[in-house]
Design a protein around this motif. Structure first.
Motif, short mmCIF file in Angstrom:
data_model
loop_
_atom_site.label_atom_id
_atom_site.label_comp_id
_atom_site.label_asym_id
_atom_site.label_seq_id
_atom_site.Cartn_x
_atom_site.Cartn_y
_atom_site.Cartn_z
N ALA A 70 0.85 -1.20 0.00
CA ALA A 70 0.00 0.00 0.00
C ALA A 70 0.88 1.24 0.00
O ALA A 70 0.60 2.22 -0.71
N THR A 71 1.96 1.20 0.74
CA THR A 71 2.90 2.32 0.77
C THR A 71 3.58 2.49 -0.59
O THR A 71 3.64 3.60 -1.13
N ALA A 72 4.07 1.39 -1.16
CA ALA A 72 4.79 1.46 -2.43
C ALA A 72 3.91 1.96 -3.57
O ALA A 72 4.39 2.63 -4.48
N ILE A 73 2.64 1.65 -3.51
CA ILE A 73 1.71 2.12 -4.56
C ILE A 73 1.34 3.57 -4.34
O ILE A 73 1.48 4.41 -5.23
N ASP A 74 0.89 3.88 -3.15
CA ASP A 74 0.30 5.20 -2.90
C ASP A 74 1.32 6.32 -2.77
O ASP A 74 0.99 7.48 -3.03
N VAL A 75 2.55 6.03 -2.40
CA VAL A 75 3.55 7.08 -2.30
C VAL A 75 3.89 7.64 -3.68
O VAL A 75 4.29 8.80 -3.81
N CYS A 76 3.71 6.84 -4.72
CA CYS A 76 4.05 7.26 -6.09
C CYS A 76 2.96 8.08 -6.76
O CYS A 76 3.25 8.79 -7.74
N ILE A 77 1.76 8.00 -6.29
CA ILE A 77 0.63 8.61 -6.99
C ILE A 77 0.84 10.09 -7.30
O ILE A 77 0.62 10.52 -8.43
N ALA B 44 -1.75 3.31 5.80
CA ALA B 44 -0.76 3.51 4.74
C ALA B 44 -1.29 4.30 3.55
O ALA B 44 -0.63 5.23 3.08
N PRO B 45 -2.49 3.99 3.03
CA PRO B 45 -2.99 4.78 1.88
C PRO B 45 -3.30 6.23 2.23
O PRO B 45 -3.43 7.07 1.34
N LEU B 46 -3.42 6.53 3.51
CA LEU B 46 -3.66 7.91 3.93
C LEU B 46 -2.35 8.69 4.06
O LEU B 46 -2.28 9.86 3.70
N ILE B 47 -1.33 8.02 4.57
CA ILE B 47 -0.06 8.69 4.86
C ILE B 47 0.87 8.71 3.64
O ILE B 47 1.56 9.71 3.40
N LEU C 153 0.86 11.65 1.19
CA LEU C 153 1.39 12.85 1.84
C LEU C 153 2.92 12.83 1.84
O LEU C 153 3.57 13.85 1.60
N ILE C 154 3.49 11.66 2.08
CA ILE C 154 4.95 11.52 2.03
C ILE C 154 5.44 11.79 0.60
O ILE C 154 6.40 12.54 0.39
N GLY C 155 4.75 11.19 -0.38
CA GLY C 155 5.13 11.42 -1.78
C GLY C 155 5.06 12.88 -2.16
O GLY C 155 5.97 13.42 -2.79
#
Length: 182
Positions: free
Chosen positions: A18-25, A141-144, A147-149
């Motif tokens: 979830a982190t690896a997918i959503d951080v890239c968006i 993870a999909p929420l945070i 934001l990190i990305g």
């Protein structure tokens, strides 16, 4: 403290994809443009990851049942770190999508093995609480991650998102060594 570390480590392992997918968006349009494709072409990075992630889980789970959890967990995390570095260094969209596919394959190991470790705790109410805690971490993870990305994009280029994923993978290796054992 060991129990909290154990739960947080399993949760973070389960949330790796979830982190690896959503951080890239947030970076998808910039990645497409930077690598000479349309801004929309960056979306292939999500598909590439998911196409590897599904079969990855199907591979890592049964292998960890047969050969043991920890060695395969470390192998999958090392693969995740290596493919994250390869993504950061990518010079073409085709190479980046291929590395994201391999990142998905290797990233599929951590959630599959983390859930298996949770089930290995013997069942009952304590295991149910553990799995509930892991699920809460996965849900965050999909929420945070976006934001990190976005934060990384504000101070650096898109390649730093993959450096972050590499560091996240290294952190997970450290957490697993500390709280899950060898």
């Amino acid at each position: 403290m060991d129990r909290i570390g154990f739960v947080l480590t399993l949760g973070a392992l389960a949330a790796i994809s979830a982190t690896a997918i959503d951080v890239c968006i947030p970076a998808l349009p910039e990645i497409g443009r930077t690598l000479g494709a349309s801004p929309e072409a960056g979306a292939a990075l999500i598909s590439g990851y998911l196409l590897g992630y599904g079969p990855g889980q199907l591979i890592w789970g049964p292998l960890s049942d047969r050969f043991g959890r920890m060695g395969l967990l470390y192998l999958s995390l090392i693969g995740f770190v290596a493919t994250s570095l390869a993504c950061a260094l990518a010079g073409s969209l085709d190479f980046l999508v291929a590395m994201r596919f391999l990142q998905g394959v290797t990233g599929g190991g951590a959630p599959a093995i983390a859930r298996a470790i949770a089930r290995d705790q013997g069942g009952g109410a304590e295991t149910a609480r553990l799995i509930s805690s892991i699920t809460i971490i996965i849900g965050g993870a999909p929420l945070i991650a976006p934001l990190i990305g976005s934060g990384l994009l504000a101070i650096a280029d898109w390649r730093w998102i993959f450096v972050f994923l590499m560091l996240f993978g290294l952190m997970l290796i450290g957490g697993a060594l500390t709280f899950l054992g060898r």
